[in-house]
Write a protein that holds these residues in place. Sequence first.
Motif, PDB file in Angstrom:
ATOM      1  N   ASP A 104      -5.211   1.117 -58.256  1.00 50.04           N
ATOM      2  CA  ASP A 104      -4.925   0.032 -58.744  1.00 50.04           C
ATOM      3  C   ASP A 104      -6.656  -0.866 -58.567  1.00 50.04           C
ATOM      4  OD1 ASP A 104      -4.377  -2.894 -59.684  1.00 50.04           O
ATOM      5  OD2 ASP A 104      -2.503  -2.667 -59.080  1.00 50.04           O
ATOM      6  N   ASP A 142      -6.697  -4.537 -59.811  1.00 51.71           N
ATOM      7  CA  ASP A 142      -6.190  -5.528 -59.047  1.00 51.71           C
ATOM      8  C   ASP A 142      -6.067  -5.685 -57.570  1.00 51.71           C
ATOM      9  OD1 ASP A 142      -6.426  -6.706 -61.234  1.00 51.71           O
ATOM     10  OD2 ASP A 142      -4.415  -6.274 -61.600  1.00 51.71           O
ATOM     11  N   LEU A 143      -5.945  -4.252 -56.764  1.00 46.24           N
ATOM     12  CA  LEU A 143      -6.047  -4.264 -55.749  1.00 46.24           C
ATOM     13  C   LEU A 143      -7.227  -4.203 -55.010  1.00 46.24           C
ATOM     14  CD1 LEU A 143      -4.245  -3.989 -52.738  1.00 46.24           C
ATOM     15  CD2 LEU A 143      -4.607  -1.309 -53.511  1.00 46.24           C
ATOM     16  N   LYS A 167     -10.067  -5.063 -55.807  1.00 45.45           N
ATOM     17  CA  LYS A 167     -10.969  -6.636 -56.608  1.00 45.45           C
ATOM     18  C   LYS A 167     -10.006  -7.553 -55.092  1.00 45.45           C
ATOM     19  CE  LYS A 167     -10.494  -9.389 -60.552  1.00 45.45           C
ATOM     20  NZ  LYS A 167      -9.934  -9.257 -61.853  1.00 45.45           N
ATOM     21  N   LEU A 168      -9.199  -7.652 -55.167  1.00 49.71           N
ATOM     22  CA  LEU A 168      -8.623  -8.267 -53.707  1.00 49.71           C
ATOM     23  C   LEU A 168      -9.259  -7.799 -53.052  1.00 49.71           C
ATOM     24  CD1 LEU A 168      -6.181 -10.241 -53.252  1.00 49.71           C
ATOM     25  CD2 LEU A 168      -4.896  -8.053 -52.347  1.00 49.71           C
ATOM     26  N   MET A 169      -9.532  -6.303 -52.458  1.00 47.48           N
ATOM     27  CA  MET A 169     -10.414  -5.656 -51.191  1.00 47.48           C
ATOM     28  C   MET A 169     -11.520  -6.753 -51.293  1.00 47.48           C
ATOM     29  SD  MET A 169      -8.198  -4.566 -49.709  1.00 47.48           S
ATOM     30  CE  MET A 169      -8.474  -3.506 -48.074  1.00 47.48           C
ATOM     31  N   GLN A 170     -12.246  -6.470 -52.177  1.00 46.80           N
ATOM     32  CA  GLN A 170     -13.312  -7.014 -52.395  1.00 46.80           C
ATOM     33  C   GLN A 170     -13.595  -8.555 -52.003  1.00 46.80           C
ATOM     34  OE1 GLN A 170     -14.497  -5.875 -56.622  1.00 46.80           O
ATOM     35  NE2 GLN A 170     -15.679  -3.834 -55.006  1.00 46.80           N
ATOM     36  N   VAL A 197      -7.930   1.518 -48.495  1.00 41.50           N
ATOM     37  CA  VAL A 197      -7.072   1.887 -50.137  1.00 41.50           C
ATOM     38  C   VAL A 197      -7.012   3.019 -50.424  1.00 41.50           C
ATOM     39  CG1 VAL A 197      -7.038   0.926 -51.925  1.00 41.50           C
ATOM     40  CG2 VAL A 197      -7.148  -0.611 -49.981  1.00 41.50           C
ATOM     41  N   PRO A 223      -5.492   6.771 -48.294  1.00 40.57           N
ATOM     42  CA  PRO A 223      -3.800   6.218 -48.746  1.00 40.57           C
ATOM     43  C   PRO A 223      -3.027   6.731 -49.851  1.00 40.57           C
ATOM     44  CG  PRO A 223      -5.188   4.485 -47.273  1.00 40.57           C
ATOM     45  CD  PRO A 223      -6.456   5.494 -47.782  1.00 40.57           C
ATOM     46  N   ASN A 224      -4.368   5.896 -50.268  1.00 39.15           N
ATOM     47  CA  ASN A 224      -3.256   5.936 -51.911  1.00 39.15           C
ATOM     48  C   ASN A 224      -3.607   7.256 -52.077  1.00 39.15           C
ATOM     49  OD1 ASN A 224      -2.613   4.004 -53.054  1.00 39.15           O
ATOM     50  ND2 ASN A 224      -4.258   2.693 -52.968  1.00 39.15           N
TER      51      ASN A 224
END
Lengths: 244, 254
Positions: free
Chosen positions: B148, B150-151, B153-156, B169, B172-173
Amino acid sequence: MALLQTQHITKNYDNREVLSDVNIHLNQGELVSILGISGIGKSTLFNIIAGLEAPEAGQVLLKDHEITNTTGHISYMLQKDLLLPYRTIMGNVILPALMQNIPKKEAETKAAPFFKIFGLENTENLYPQTLSGGMRQRAALLRTYMFSKEVSLLDEPFSALDEITKRQVHSWYLQLMQKIDLSTLLITHDVDEAILLSDRIYILSGTPASITQEITIDPNLKKQPDFELSTDFLVYKRKILNLL
Amino acid sequence: MKKQTSININFLPALVILLLLVVWQLVSSFQLVPSFLLPSPVSVVEAFVGDFSLLMSNAWVTLLEAFWGLLLGVCGGLLIAILMDLFNPLYKAVYPLLVISQTIPTVAIAPLLILWLGYGMLPKIVLVILTTFFPVAVEMLTGFRATDPDLIKLMQTMGASKWKLYYYVKFPNSLNHFFSSLKISVSYAIVSAVVSEWVGGFSGLGVYMTRVMKAYAYDKMFAVIFLISAISLVLIWLVSFIQRKVMPWEVTKK
């Protein structure tokens, strides 16, 4: 001194100006909403504040330090909880700390007392998919909070929840804000939500978008029981709807 | 997401197998087909028991080739997937070639490898590598790219570095993708090792197969076919078992 401030933010996409001279500020302990129609550039503004995008002009200041176009200062939370399904709630909550190279044990010790405050007792070792939507959203809020205790940026965080859960989360969030010194910048397109939660509301409108109005919600009115059903509430709502 | 239960041998399939065995035994017992063409299930079992130690020593060689080939193939596949994910021009340049390379039949490369690398284990291992890296590379790349945005981006926003992004991320994904590709690669590994042994070698189940075939010992032929299938099934089951252990959150899914 404002906790978080944007000064004269301008942003272009394909030579088209989408944000023009956006000035907002967030004081300590405040909840401020940015209200605007879909596609107006609310999320772009958030990306700029979080440091994911660089503005064409203007600055983002956190406690008077410039943080424009740098990540790692402010995290945000989206409508999707974005909890990692393969990590426990604790594993998710300490993720920001791990990104900052803080040892796991230390991060867990720091996070542990907040589980009770966020209403997440005994969920530490559960996987996100076993929790309800409301709880997952709270876990995501805790993760955001653990990352930047000063400011939480919330991008329509409650809009995926059903009406009843949303109301519960709203009142829970207001209580939470009193328990811990939380300052929140909230993006929403839900006028009711904005009036109910905010101390101040910025109206973002026009092309290119800019802050066209700032509305302060009377704190005394907010304390009334059934504020959302009162005429005062409707007066605010009518005013905002006319502005949008 | 629907969970695949690919080798769930439950009651009905077992009944069908039993029925087929009975019919097969009857066909052989009543001599409807001459026994040198189709040996009876009983004689296949007898052949298996009689040649047990020989079968096991050959199976060991095949397993060894499959293991090394699979290990190197999986590592290579992972490496290629990461490189293609990191560098988009590489992805654009190499990915179509990879897909085309899979149309080359294994049976055709096997003799070439023997010619180049001799009759030892090396050509077998190389063939296993060639057949197993592809499913892993493609599936892992799909997994990486399906993360994702967005995921990410969030981690960034949290200040995640490129490697942390992979570790926390992207890997494991993609674990689901990894295990489904591993199940394919495991059975490919055994089959490729056997095919490679057919073409030339000193030991292994493929060598055993060609010998008994030339001797018209079809009971032994059937015995080794069943053994190969059994090995593949056990390995696939083993991968599923490891998957359940490695991905406990999948088990708690409602």
